[in-house]
Design a protein around this motif. Sequence first.
Motif, mmCIF file in Angstrom:
data_model
loop_
_atom_site.group_PDB
_atom_site.id
_atom_site.type_symbol
_atom_site.label_atom_id
_atom_site.label_comp_id
_atom_site.label_asym_id
_atom_site.label_seq_id
_atom_site.Cartn_x
_atom_site.Cartn_y
_atom_site.Cartn_z
ATOM 1 N N GLU A 26 0.822 -1.217 0.000
ATOM 2 C CA GLU A 26 0.000 0.000 0.000
ATOM 3 C C GLU A 26 0.857 1.269 0.000
ATOM 4 O O GLU A 26 0.521 2.273 -0.620
ATOM 5 C CB GLU A 26 -0.919 0.012 1.221
ATOM 6 C CG GLU A 26 -2.081 -0.931 1.072
ATOM 7 C CD GLU A 26 -3.188 -0.647 2.070
ATOM 8 O OE1 GLU A 26 -2.857 -0.322 3.224
ATOM 9 O OE2 GLU A 26 -4.361 -0.741 1.690
ATOM 10 N N LYS A 27 1.982 1.182 0.690
ATOM 11 C CA LYS A 27 2.866 2.352 0.765
ATOM 12 C C LYS A 27 3.393 2.686 -0.640
ATOM 13 O O LYS A 27 3.340 3.831 -1.094
ATOM 14 C CB LYS A 27 4.023 2.004 1.719
ATOM 15 C CG LYS A 27 4.914 3.129 2.041
ATOM 16 C CD LYS A 27 5.819 2.776 3.224
ATOM 17 C CE LYS A 27 6.733 3.924 3.522
ATOM 18 N NZ LYS A 27 8.099 3.714 3.142
ATOM 19 N N HIS A 53 0.673 4.173 -3.002
ATOM 20 C CA HIS A 53 0.360 5.596 -2.856
ATOM 21 C C HIS A 53 1.481 6.477 -3.394
ATOM 22 O O HIS A 53 1.217 7.528 -3.988
ATOM 23 C CB HIS A 53 0.029 5.911 -1.396
ATOM 24 C CG HIS A 53 -1.340 5.418 -1.036
ATOM 25 N ND1 HIS A 53 -1.570 4.133 -0.597
ATOM 26 C CD2 HIS A 53 -2.559 6.026 -1.112
ATOM 27 C CE1 HIS A 53 -2.869 3.972 -0.404
ATOM 28 N NE2 HIS A 53 -3.484 5.100 -0.695
ATOM 29 N N LEU A 54 2.720 6.045 -3.216
ATOM 30 C CA LEU A 54 3.833 6.827 -3.764
ATOM 31 C C LEU A 54 3.743 6.886 -5.296
ATOM 32 O O LEU A 54 3.961 7.935 -5.905
ATOM 33 C CB LEU A 54 5.175 6.199 -3.359
ATOM 34 C CG LEU A 54 5.581 6.432 -1.906
ATOM 35 C CD1 LEU A 54 6.774 5.551 -1.534
ATOM 36 C CD2 LEU A 54 5.935 7.902 -1.671
#
Lengths: 116, 352
Positions: free
Chosen positions: B111-112, B115-116
Amino acid sequence: MKFFRNILKGAALTTALFVFQACYGTGPDFDPGIEMSFHVVSKQTGEAIPDITIMTRGGSESKWFEVGKTDSQGFAKIYGLDYKHNGIDFKFEGKGVTPKDTLINDFSKNFHEIRL
Amino acid sequence: MNDFLFRLFRNGETRLHELNYLFWECTTRCNLHCRHCGSDCTMGSRDKDMPLEDFLGALDTIPESHRPKGFTVVLTGGEPLLRPDITTIGREIKKRGFGWSMVSNGYFYDEKMHHLLMGAGMGALTISLDGLEDSHDWMRGHAGSFQRTVRAIKTASAQRGLNFDVVTCVNKRNIRELEEIHSTLESLGTPQWRLFTIIPIGRAASDPDMILSKEEMTRLMEFIALKRKNPSGKMVTTFSCEGYLGKWESQVRDTPFFCHAGINIASVLIDGRINACPNIDRDAFSEGNIYSDNFYEVWMNGFKRFRDRDWAKRGICTQCKQFRNCLGGGMHNWHGACEEPLTCHYSLLNAE
Ligand code: SF4
Ligand code: SF4
């Protein structure tokens, strides 16, 4: 030739003709989405603040996730595909500043100054 | 659209040869060791990643007036997520008015990372899944990669607006699992599933588990046709662009076979060579090199063999009645001395 092509492109039924992807490739990126520019400055001095992390909420638990950082001049560009559907909550945080949440739902304006 | 009109359209597109799909092989490093990989990538690839500014130099040769809506730069590898500057890459591409996308094995896609990448303007994504847990991990040569890929698929599927699909390379082992893979992907919310078969190059060339027989290929066509005719959910199932299929064409794809390589598709390969799809023979078909040539001039004035496929009337294609529809299949199917295409789905499906 371009004329024939434009007629074809205009006919909804044949739009698929122009959408292709190579075996090992992705589909095309047809949606440019929304582009937002931020300038983060100090509330006290007006000076630009570099290295500020910009976050939005996401995922099933609506947690904060980093979507970008300000550069050495305090500027950052953030892109989003679904911004036009929802207002979006941005959070700005970094060393030595008080974090700030801002809800943006006016996407007609794509430049925002953030004072921390 | 009937065959005649489609050929008219294809000839028009060929004459115009508008570039709107550009691969950048930004790394050949890879964290996995897939049996079907055409690139022979390794974690310690001998090729260094191409510096971003070298690629941007090539991209900047494309005049602003020749950057149509939907022009997509496709980051490929190796595994693009091994590049630490991946979000800078995306932003620089966006800044120039292009869209961008990525092909990933999904291993590092959490997820990290999602989003980036979204914040950097990613607009399309393809993740490969090669079977249920055992088959996928066997194919990828790495236990645990299935779970990571499923996590990636779930995350990307939930993203509104992202043009996302999952690809599966069908082989003798996972062909028995298609129904279950289909249900798994539907339950993850996958919008599109694209199936393809292997080209016998790279690691796959010497692997007997990879190549489908006539019966298996027919089963694959029947499976896709059925899923398209009677979808059980929202997910669209489709066959990739890889070759001409005769009567199956309209049943397994949205549009008839058309190899866009060199007509709309170009690539900048890891060593700077200019080609079309990265799975095309690099020695036989590269048209120049960004380190010695102006990329866009090469696009405009080179690629003759891609735009006139008459040379492909060779070997089994010489007498083929389908040549005008197929033009010798995909360019990726011609390797080495190019005496004959490596595979022909049409012949396989129609073999006595
Ligand atoms: S023989 Fe050649 S032209 Fe005929 S269908 Fe096969 S690849 Fe295409
Ligand atoms: S070379 Fe192969 S992958 Fe590329 S467009 Fe042609 S058929 Fe598709």
